[in-house]
Design a protein around this motif. Structure first.
Motif, PDB file in Angstrom:
ATOM      1  N   VAL A  99       4.036  16.311  -6.335  1.00 12.84           N
ATOM      2  CA  VAL A  99       2.707  16.846  -6.027  1.00 12.84           C
ATOM      3  C   VAL A  99       2.218  17.673  -7.207  1.00 12.84           C
ATOM      4  N   ARG A 101       0.177  20.501  -9.171  1.00 16.84           N
ATOM      5  CA  ARG A 101      -0.228  21.854  -8.787  1.00 16.84           C
ATOM      6  C   ARG A 101      -1.736  22.070  -8.847  1.00 16.84           C
ATOM      7  N   HIS A 102      -2.476  21.107  -9.364  1.00 23.10           N
ATOM      8  CA  HIS A 102      -3.926  21.245  -9.498  1.00 23.10           C
ATOM      9  C   HIS A 102      -4.609  20.947  -8.160  1.00 23.10           C
ATOM     10  N   ARG A 103      -4.660  19.676  -7.780  1.00 23.84           N
ATOM     11  CA  ARG A 103      -5.341  19.330  -6.537  1.00 23.84           C
ATOM     12  C   ARG A 103      -4.492  18.469  -5.618  1.00 23.84           C
ATOM     13  N   GLY A 104      -3.178  18.441  -5.887  1.00 26.98           N
ATOM     14  CA  GLY A 104      -2.263  17.825  -4.919  1.00 26.98           C
ATOM     15  C   GLY A 104      -2.006  16.339  -5.112  1.00 26.98           C
ATOM     16  N   HIS A 105      -2.631  15.726  -6.104  1.00 23.59           N
ATOM     17  CA  HIS A 105      -2.418  14.295  -6.313  1.00 23.59           C
ATOM     18  C   HIS A 105      -0.933  14.023  -6.572  1.00 23.59           C
ATOM     19  N   HIS A 123      -6.173  14.134 -13.186  1.00 21.25           N
ATOM     20  CA  HIS A 123      -6.844  14.897 -14.232  1.00 21.25           C
ATOM     21  C   HIS A 123      -5.911  15.262 -15.383  1.00 21.25           C
ATOM     22  N   TRP A 125      -3.028  16.838 -15.747  1.00 19.05           N
ATOM     23  CA  TRP A 125      -2.112  17.957 -15.911  1.00 19.05           C
ATOM     24  C   TRP A 125      -0.733  17.333 -16.199  1.00 19.05           C
ATOM     25  N   PHE A 150       2.282  27.998 -12.715  1.00 24.21           N
ATOM     26  CA  PHE A 150       2.075  26.733 -12.004  1.00 24.21           C
ATOM     27  C   PHE A 150       3.091  25.643 -12.370  1.00 24.21           C
TER      28      PHE A 150
ATOM     29  N   SER C 359      -4.140   9.050  -2.697  1.00 22.90           N
ATOM     30  CA  SER C 359      -2.961   9.641  -3.326  1.00 22.90           C
ATOM     31  C   SER C 359      -3.052  11.170  -3.310  1.00 22.90           C
ATOM     32  N   ALA C 360      -4.251  11.699  -3.563  1.00 21.92           N
ATOM     33  CA  ALA C 360      -4.433  13.157  -3.487  1.00 21.92           C
ATOM     34  C   ALA C 360      -4.163  13.641  -2.062  1.00 21.92           C
ATOM     35  N   PHE C 369       2.069  22.850  -0.225  1.00 26.82           N
ATOM     36  CA  PHE C 369       0.861  22.781  -1.062  1.00 26.82           C
ATOM     37  C   PHE C 369      -0.014  24.019  -0.949  1.00 26.82           C
TER      38      PHE C 369
END
Lengths: 395, 395, 395
Positions: A99, A101-105, A123, A125, A150, C359-360, C369
């Motif tokens: 997972v 840490r940005h938006r869970g993707h 994105h 990361w 993060f 996926s997100a 999360f």
């Protein structure tokens, strides 16, 4: 139901010093039973036992042979979490939630591979093999936040003699190398780090996980219900000499006299493991085993192959059951072993157990069901394990 | 909604002594309606009505021709319970939960058969045809517990003129032989014990069971919606002369003038039943019927065949609907009857009703739905039955 | 989370007068985030947002070209309600629940057609095109009840320049003709009333609807994730000059320099719309847009075609996503446009977005999360829209 504290050291045949059968007791009755009906159907109990019993224990996730090189990884479903198990360095295996840490993707789209960094495809990361945040496009470290805040969420991992276990709870469970220390010399001799997975079978079983546990803990149903398994396994001696400090269980998988391995005819189905290969004659009756109970991981070690059963509760009425077969890493398929012969005994036995568990679970659904008397000797390990389960469930 | 006590003896055309339309009343309005929307969607109401209305009534389970010999049995889904219906002796039919008293495994793996004893395939507890525990391997009677404490859980069974009904509630429902006593002479003449099932059709319908009940209780939709059925059935006389002491309903299935049976052309689709066979001429317009309402069992008896409809609620929004066709036990398929001709009218009609009920139920789902005025004559039996339902639901 | 009142007029690039990034704030941190995990999984929050945010807004239901003649209708799923959109008269389009006032049966069995009256197929209650009850067989008006008390339940409808929007809440949302007034002249020039639907694609996406919203509101993932889309669209200018008085959004769909339309090669995929057809040269860089946010309707207008995206939340974890492509009503398929070429860009892009969102959403399910820092510029519109969402959710 009432239960008093279980001895920390016990045996699964249910005969501790006191001589009393422990487990799920019926006041005044000289027998034990399985649990009241709600334990198998109530989602609230399921949620509690996932928290108290299952998620705090080690789960079996795989074998070191899946990730020989640094950066090798595989994705595994650890209860309800997707985790990445990776060889961080030559001598370190780590695990992270899959997972970002940005938006869970999800980080990894493939189920296995080799990575220098884990780069989120959403994105971009990216993270090092040690889980640290390495780059956020357009946001240099420290400009808006510190990367070190993060890192990937990590999970506990232990490599015990080649077998990889993981746990995503806060507290790390006790080290398997300590709990199974009495087995370590044997496993080293068998070189269990040098195995390879020859086959894997995944079942979805429509039953509560404890119905599988109960089924697995007694062999009263084996003589008639598992004819194939009983060709070679001595079910009457199943728990002789076993030790069990809940949830850590060690024992044997006893073979009948003169039998070399568990197979359709008792003959080897692959070449002998580890240093056994060098001996002039393979011994008979050999069978190691260890596992985690309650919960259910069962590692069965024969002279020529290893079978590992592991369950993963999905919901109160469904379980995933995975069986893996391992042989020496240098055994050659078609020459040293044949997958059909290697797997036949447990393919048959698993199919029988799936039918038993699903039929028992359908019957349990009856509104009028109340549990009946267990056999005080042949089913003795069932109430002992259920007792340990109840102790773990205590507030 | 307010409702006062319904007369114990009434008629389904909704015109009791008082002349007032009874049922689901709208204060001040000269008409009735179906129930408020929640009654068709709330799982809590569904659970309550299963307890109060459905599970305490007789359910139709089959016919004596399925179990002619001692030990013959079949497995039936009785609401949510799997039960075994067995001929315990020449003149006694019994029913048991299909659940072993030991650990809940299903007793019978086959859907029908003949048994001397019922032996659980898991650990071989065995039971006599009278349900008594006969043997537990390794645990003789009295050594740990008395066998007599663990008989199979039984269910109430009544064989009414060959039709078998069962109920798993604590209290036995009233005897059908008393409640339908006025029909007994006719059924004896028709020898309904000597039938055989020629065909069975099972539907799963996406609707609340009361939507089926409401559909079944009025024939205002029949003229346009069931053209095939109306070839032979006189829908306007459907409830003439019927009696109904909830939930026991007896009535006729009136045929149009000169019509012998319900079929595509009004001609017989099998040989006459029972003693009718000996008469020089088959009478026209004949049609008996009885049933259980609310709930929904509808037995329709013509001169040459019997049709039985029965519903089994699965959840608040799903119903199983089973239709069975019976002919004389000595009728020969292909010679005396043809299954396609025998079943055509109700195959068409059931298909139309399934579409009506599912479409009505989809519409009911609208958040803004409130029920509208029922036709005071053509739909009069709907509020009467719903009123009886509400009385059964009272605390 | 704390949030203060959002300016009623703002821009989606998140840079209002104050210069502060608004949205979902982390106390003390110089960045925003998406919402806490529960917002994406809690059915109670979903129920509340359906009530507060989604059901009170206009939903896109279709185009006037679907119902050119009086009595033409089509059935549409408006959130959880089935509605009939009908041309009541030459200049009036109306909408009704597709539910009979009698017993709830669906009025229209076909998904579109032409009707003089709507006649329920169950018991033949019939209604005029204005929704009034016209006839109940056997119950003349006023004999038991007044027909005027039982008109069809209606829904709000607005025809904005040919695009039909509907809403089934009590209160009518603000007129789109006012909220989008600055676009009206352009749409009139483009003659958007004279379009036809060339293709429609329906997706079911396993994600919470806000995950789609968040995905749609930033193009930080576009350069790498939507290579096809970025051939022609200038994603960096996506929100330049846009205005947004929540939930009404107007903006452009900016094309790269020299590009005529969004297509695989930047060349037209149909003949120019409206009065553009008469110009000697089609302008480049043209792209209008408007929409409703939060919720998600996005109308994208190019010189030769229109694309409309609309989402319909089904449950907390599932969304229906519909994309429609429109061309001039007199464009001839195979001659003026080719469906494969017309649809290719968004077929590819939608497929990529479906994978990103699912996926997100799988990753968000992790128990551990917590949302991470959003990019303050490239993802700036995400917290702004979430802030507007939170304001709508306030008690």
């Amino acid at each position: 139901m009432s239960s008093t504290v279980v001895q920390s050291e016990s045996t699964l045949d249910g005969r501790p010093a006191s001589g009393l059968v422990q487990g799920v007791e019926v006041p005044g009755a000289p027998y034990s039973t399985i649990l009241p009906r709600d334990y198998y159907f109530d989602p609230a109990i399921f949620a509690k036992e996932m928290d108290r019993v299952i998620s705090r224990q080690w789960a079996f996730v795989g074998h070191v042979s899946q990730i020989p090189k640094v950066g090798d990884y595989f994705v595994h479903k650890l209860l309800n979490e997707s985790v990445v198990i990776v060889r961080e360095s030559a001598d370190k295996i780590s695990g992270y939630l899959n997972v970002c840490r940005h938006r869970g993707h999800e980080l990894c789209k493939k189920s296995s591979g080799n990575a220098k960094r884990f780069s989120c495809p959403y994105h971009y990361w990216s993270y090092g093999l040690d889980g640290s945040l390495a780059n956020v496009p357009g946001v240099p470290d420290g400009t808006r936040f510190d990367y070190k805040e993060f890192p990937l969420w990590d999970v506990h991992v232990e490599n015990y003699q080649g077998f990889i276990f993981a746990c995503s709870s806060n507290e790390k469970p006790p080290a398997l190398s300590e709990k199974f220390s009495q087995l370590t010399a044997d496993l080293a001799m068998l070189e269990t780090e040098k195995l390879k997975e020859a086959h894997r079978e995944v079942y979805e079983i429509n039953a509560n996980w404890k119905t599988l546990l109960e089924n697995y803990l007694e062999c009263d149903h084996c003589q008639a219900g598992h004819v194939t398994l009983c060709h070679t396994i001595d079910v009457n001696a199943m728990f002789d000499g076993s030790t069990w400090e809940a949830p850590f269980f060690t024992g044997k998988t006893p073979l009948k006299e003169g039998i070399k391995t568990s197979s359709m005819n008792g003959e080897l189905v692959s070449i002998p493991l580890g240093k056994l290969k060098d001996r002039s004659e393979v011994e008979t009756g050999f069978g190691l085993g260890f596992g985690i109970l309650p919960g259910l991981i069962r590692v069965i070690i024969h002279v020529d192959h290893v079978v590992i059963h592991a369950l993963r509760p999905i919901s109160v009425d469904r379980v995933e059951w995975v069986t893996r077969w391992y042989v020496r890493e240098d055994a050659v398929e078609g020459q040293d072993y044949d997958i059909a012969k290697l797997t036949e005994v447990w393919l048959v036995t698993n199919s029988e157990d799936k039918a038993f568990c699903e039929s028992a679970y359908r019957g349990l659904q009856s509104k009028r069901f109340t549990p009946g008397p267990l056999n005080n000797t042949r089913e003795a390990s069932v109430p002992v394990a259920l007792r340990a389960y109840l102790d773990l469930m205590k507030d």
